[in-house]
Design a protein around this motif. Structure first.
Motif, short mmCIF file in Angstrom:
data_model
loop_
_atom_site.label_atom_id
_atom_site.label_comp_id
_atom_site.label_asym_id
_atom_site.label_seq_id
_atom_site.Cartn_x
_atom_site.Cartn_y
_atom_site.Cartn_z
N LEU A 47 0.85 -1.18 0.00
CA LEU A 47 0.00 0.00 0.00
C LEU A 47 0.89 1.24 0.00
O LEU A 47 1.83 1.32 0.78
N ALA A 48 0.57 2.19 -0.87
CA ALA A 48 1.36 3.41 -1.01
C ALA A 48 0.59 4.58 -0.42
O ALA A 48 -0.52 4.87 -0.86
N LEU A 49 1.18 5.28 0.56
CA LEU A 49 0.50 6.35 1.28
C LEU A 49 1.33 7.64 1.21
O LEU A 49 2.54 7.60 1.04
N TRP A 50 0.64 8.78 1.40
CA TRP A 50 1.32 10.03 1.69
C TRP A 50 1.35 10.24 3.20
O TRP A 50 0.41 9.87 3.91
N HIS A 51 2.41 10.88 3.68
CA HIS A 51 2.62 11.03 5.12
C HIS A 51 1.50 11.83 5.79
O HIS A 51 1.09 11.52 6.91
N ASN A 52 0.99 12.85 5.11
CA ASN A 52 -0.02 13.71 5.75
C ASN A 52 -1.36 13.01 5.95
O ASN A 52 -2.20 13.46 6.73
N GLU A 53 -1.58 11.87 5.26
CA GLU A 53 -2.83 11.13 5.38
C GLU A 53 -2.68 9.88 6.25
O GLU A 53 -3.56 9.02 6.30
N LEU A 54 -1.56 9.80 6.96
CA LEU A 54 -1.19 8.59 7.69
C LEU A 54 -2.22 8.19 8.75
O LEU A 54 -2.56 7.02 8.88
N GLY A 125 7.83 10.12 3.44
CA GLY A 125 8.30 10.28 4.81
C GLY A 125 9.76 9.90 4.96
O GLY A 125 10.36 9.34 4.03
N PRO A 126 10.36 10.20 6.13
CA PRO A 126 9.72 10.86 7.26
C PRO A 126 9.83 12.39 7.25
O PRO A 126 9.23 13.04 8.08
N LYS A 127 10.56 12.95 6.29
CA LYS A 127 10.81 14.40 6.33
C LYS A 127 10.54 15.12 5.01
O LYS A 127 10.85 16.29 4.88
N GLY A 128 9.97 14.43 4.05
CA GLY A 128 9.63 15.08 2.81
C GLY A 128 10.75 15.07 1.78
O GLY A 128 11.73 14.35 1.95
N PRO A 129 10.59 15.82 0.69
CA PRO A 129 9.55 16.81 0.41
C PRO A 129 8.15 16.21 0.29
O PRO A 129 8.01 15.04 -0.04
N ARG A 130 7.17 17.05 0.56
CA ARG A 130 5.78 16.62 0.56
C ARG A 130 5.37 16.09 -0.82
O ARG A 130 5.61 16.70 -1.84
N HIS A 131 4.76 14.89 -0.81
CA HIS A 131 4.21 14.26 -2.01
C HIS A 131 5.25 14.03 -3.11
O HIS A 131 4.93 14.08 -4.29
N LYS A 132 6.50 13.77 -2.67
CA LYS A 132 7.55 13.38 -3.59
C LYS A 132 8.07 12.01 -3.16
O LYS A 132 8.50 11.83 -2.02
N ARG A 167 1.86 19.21 6.07
CA ARG A 167 0.49 19.69 6.30
C ARG A 167 -0.39 18.52 6.77
O ARG A 167 -1.43 18.22 6.20
N PHE A 168 0.05 17.90 7.85
CA PHE A 168 -0.57 16.68 8.37
C PHE A 168 -2.06 16.90 8.63
O PHE A 168 -2.47 17.93 9.18
N GLU A 169 -2.87 15.91 8.24
CA GLU A 169 -4.31 15.99 8.39
C GLU A 169 -4.79 15.01 9.47
O GLU A 169 -4.53 13.81 9.38
N LEU A 170 -5.50 15.54 10.44
CA LEU A 170 -6.05 14.74 11.52
C LEU A 170 -7.57 14.71 11.37
O LEU A 170 -8.24 15.74 11.53
N PRO A 171 -8.13 13.56 11.04
CA PRO A 171 -9.58 13.49 10.88
C PRO A 171 -10.29 13.71 12.22
O PRO A 171 -9.81 13.27 13.26
N LYS A 172 -11.42 14.38 12.17
CA LYS A 172 -12.15 14.65 13.40
C LYS A 172 -13.03 13.44 13.77
O LYS A 172 -13.60 12.81 12.88
N LEU A 202 7.72 9.35 -10.86
CA LEU A 202 6.83 10.33 -11.48
C LEU A 202 5.52 9.69 -11.92
O LEU A 202 4.44 10.27 -11.75
N ARG A 203 5.60 8.49 -12.46
CA ARG A 203 4.40 7.78 -12.90
C ARG A 203 3.47 7.52 -11.72
O ARG A 203 2.26 7.74 -11.80
N LEU A 204 4.03 7.10 -10.58
CA LEU A 204 3.22 6.82 -9.40
C LEU A 204 2.71 8.11 -8.76
O LEU A 204 1.56 8.16 -8.29
N GLU A 205 3.53 9.16 -8.74
CA GLU A 205 3.08 10.45 -8.22
C GLU A 205 1.86 10.97 -9.00
O GLU A 205 0.90 11.49 -8.41
N ASN A 206 1.88 10.82 -10.32
CA ASN A 206 0.75 11.27 -11.12
C ASN A 206 -0.52 10.48 -10.81
O ASN A 206 -1.62 11.06 -10.74
#
Length: 213
Positions: A47-54, A125-132, A167-172, A202-206
């Motif tokens: 599974l491939a995730l972005w850190h801010n949606e962890l 992760g763990p330190k970015g760059p964001r979404h790279k 820009r970490f997102e915490l669901p309410k 780049l292919r996966l980022e898109n």
């Protein structure tokens, strides 16, 4: 005199609170039937995730009781994370992109092959760059012969930590959260030199950028 408190002392409470939090969220999952069909084949999978949606994505894994393996740093902070994740029924390989990364990558690939668990990696992760994307997930997937499933979380009206690098997102609690699972991404079987790493990343980022939109 300073009192030394073992961080593991807090792990049960944190894990309990996390379970309560994610049980309160109304997850709406797109693509779960196709994902389950792949899981039932008992073949290596990632599974491939972005850190801010962890937070959301760990939460849905716990809710669905998926057999997951991930990595945590060899640092003291990594030990705290490991203690919590293990109480959430994750298996953890120690190491990161900055400390012991090769050991952890080999550990995840081994657990995926031998135990049939699903590898989970925060690609930026763990330190970015964001979404790279960093190369770790591509190397693990190729070594384990595992398709990568892109995964995104879209919590409604989350807390956003705007000063954090991701820009970490915490669901309410008690709000909804849309989860999107994409089509399997197959890493090239060519040697992952710098050129192929860039093109595959780049292919996966898109794909990640478009998923759920």
């Amino acid at each position: 005199m300073k009192m030394k408190i073992d961080p593991a002392f807090f792990a049960p409470s944190v894990a309990f609170f996390f379970r309560w939090w994610v049980r309160s969220i109304r997850f709406e999952i797109d693509g779960y039937d196709d994902f389950t069909a792949l899981v039932n084949q008992k073949k290596p999978l990632m599974l491939a995730l972005w850190h801010n949606e962890l937070f959301s994505l760990i939460g849905v894994g716990v809710r669905k009781k998926l057999p997951l393996v991930t990595m945590a740093s060899d640092s003291k902070d990594g030990q705290i994370i490991t203690d919590i994740l293990e109480r959430l029924d994750y298996e953890v390989a120690r190491g990161s992109s900055t400390r012991g990364g090769l050991k952890a990558m080999l550990g995840i690939a081994r657990v995926m092959r031998e135990k049939g668990k699903i590898g989970v990696i925060t690609m930026d992760g763990p330190k970015g760059p964001r979404h790279k994307i960093k190369p770790g997930i591509l190397a693990i997937a190729q070594k384990a012969g595992a398709p990568i499933i892109p995964m995104r979380a879209y919590p409604s009206n989350p807390f956003v930590f705007k000063k954090s690098w991701d820009r970490f997102e915490l669901p309410k609690p008690f709000y909804s959260c849309k989860i999107c699972l994409g089509e399997p991404f197959i890493v090239t079987d060519h040697k992952l030199d710098q050129e192929y790493l860039r093109s595959e990343a780049l292919r996966l980022e898109n794909i990640m950028e478009q998923l759920g939109k």
